[in-house]
Design a protein around this motif. Structure first.
Motif, PDB file in Angstrom:
ATOM      1  N   PRO A  60      39.386  11.023 -58.486  1.00 44.24           N
ATOM      2  CA  PRO A  60      38.172  11.413 -59.054  1.00 44.24           C
ATOM      3  C   PRO A  60      37.970  12.399 -59.843  1.00 44.24           C
ATOM      4  CG  PRO A  60      38.359  12.360 -57.018  1.00 44.24           C
ATOM      5  CD  PRO A  60      39.791  11.604 -57.260  1.00 44.24           C
ATOM      6  N   ASN A  61      37.037  12.563 -60.987  1.00 40.79           N
ATOM      7  CA  ASN A  61      36.794  13.597 -61.762  1.00 40.79           C
ATOM      8  C   ASN A  61      35.800  14.458 -61.208  1.00 40.79           C
ATOM      9  OD1 ASN A  61      34.127  12.798 -62.501  1.00 40.79           O
ATOM     10  ND2 ASN A  61      35.129  11.506 -63.989  1.00 40.79           N
ATOM     11  N   ALA A  62      35.763  15.607 -61.840  1.00 41.15           N
ATOM     12  CA  ALA A  62      34.921  16.583 -61.192  1.00 41.15           C
ATOM     13  C   ALA A  62      33.481  16.232 -61.033  1.00 41.15           C
ATOM     14  CB  ALA A  62      35.130  18.071 -61.916  1.00 41.15           C
ATOM     15  N   LEU A  63      33.033  15.603 -61.981  1.00 42.03           N
ATOM     16  CA  LEU A  63      31.425  15.410 -61.969  1.00 42.03           C
ATOM     17  C   LEU A  63      31.453  14.255 -60.664  1.00 42.03           C
ATOM     18  CD1 LEU A  63      30.721  14.798 -65.646  1.00 42.03           C
ATOM     19  CD2 LEU A  63      29.669  16.673 -63.913  1.00 42.03           C
ATOM     20  N   ILE A  64      32.211  13.285 -60.490  1.00 40.63           N
ATOM     21  CA  ILE A  64      31.919  12.647 -59.533  1.00 40.63           C
ATOM     22  C   ILE A  64      32.014  13.328 -58.054  1.00 40.63           C
ATOM     23  CG2 ILE A  64      32.977  10.735 -58.496  1.00 40.63           C
ATOM     24  CD1 ILE A  64      31.984  10.054 -60.987  1.00 40.63           C
ATOM     25  N   LEU A  65      32.908  14.226 -57.916  1.00 35.44           N
ATOM     26  CA  LEU A  65      33.174  14.942 -56.781  1.00 35.44           C
ATOM     27  C   LEU A  65      31.668  15.809 -56.515  1.00 35.44           C
ATOM     28  CD1 LEU A  65      36.751  16.202 -57.007  1.00 35.44           C
ATOM     29  CD2 LEU A  65      35.809  14.371 -55.603  1.00 35.44           C
ATOM     30  N   MET A  66      31.187  16.281 -57.858  1.00 36.28           N
ATOM     31  CA  MET A  66      30.179  17.347 -57.523  1.00 36.28           C
ATOM     32  C   MET A  66      28.993  16.487 -57.224  1.00 36.28           C
ATOM     33  SD  MET A  66      29.173  20.418 -60.075  1.00 36.28           S
ATOM     34  CE  MET A  66      28.434  19.144 -61.546  1.00 36.28           C
TER      35      MET A  66
END
Length: 188
Positions: A60-66
């Motif tokens: 996942p990328n950071a936006l997805i995690l956030m």
């Protein structure tokens, strides 16, 4: 490449970087020379072998995690610690040792993607770090702003505003599609 050189065929991991590993060990591991009076306390004494498995094999990328609000499945990590004294230093021994580790990683990841756990106890999960993801997004947003201002702006000044708008609109559409795809694939 692997088939041509008689190496194991790995699908979940890449072949190990032997040259880099050998250089690191030669430079940072304690020397076996008894005349070496240099302090070995700051030398490399352990090798930590980490294997990371992502849900469905997609990082996942950071936006997805956030923005997943804790709904993104946990990322699984398996690690082992090896004493540097137990790692072969000669080129053939190191090559065999490294390939053995990567064949083990391949088997662990294959088992993980078939069963959902690395080992029988299944205690390798790591919760999503929302604060870290937020800081990551802020850092890269500022970095992209700086690049846009000092690198891309001179280039974009040569293009028409309509073309710039079309490029940005396509990027926003792609990002939105990717964002929705992640949540659709990992929805509980």
């Amino acid at each position: 490449y692997a088939k041509k050189h008689g190496l194991p065929m790995l699908e979940n991991v890449c072949l190990p970087r032997l040259g880099v590993t050998k250089t690191i060990l030669d430079e940072l591991a304690p020397k076996e020379d008894p005349c070496n009076f240099k302090d070995n306390s700051e030398r490399l004494n352990w090798i930590i072998d980490m294997t990371i498995a992502y849900p469905k094999g997609e990082a996942p990328n950071a936006l997805i995690l956030m923005f997943s609000m804790g709904k993104f499945p946990p990322i699984h990590i398996h690690y082992r610690v090896f004493n540097i004294q137990n790692v072969p230093r000669d080129e053939n021994g190191l090559t065999k040792w490294m390939y053995d580790r990567y064949v083990e990683k391949e088997a662990m990841l294959d088992h993980f993607y078939n069963t959902g756990v690395f080992a029988k106890d299944g205690k390798e999960t790591v919760d999503t770090d929302k604060l870290g993801s937020f800081i990551y997004v802020i850092f890269y947003s500022l970095w992209m702003w700086w690049l846009a201002l000092y690198v891309y702006a001179p280039i974009f000044s040569l293009l028409s505003w309509k073309l710039i708008f079309i490029i940005m609109f396509c990027y926003v559409l792609y990002f939105t599609y990717d964002f929705i795809k992640y949540f659709r694939d990992f929805a509980p």
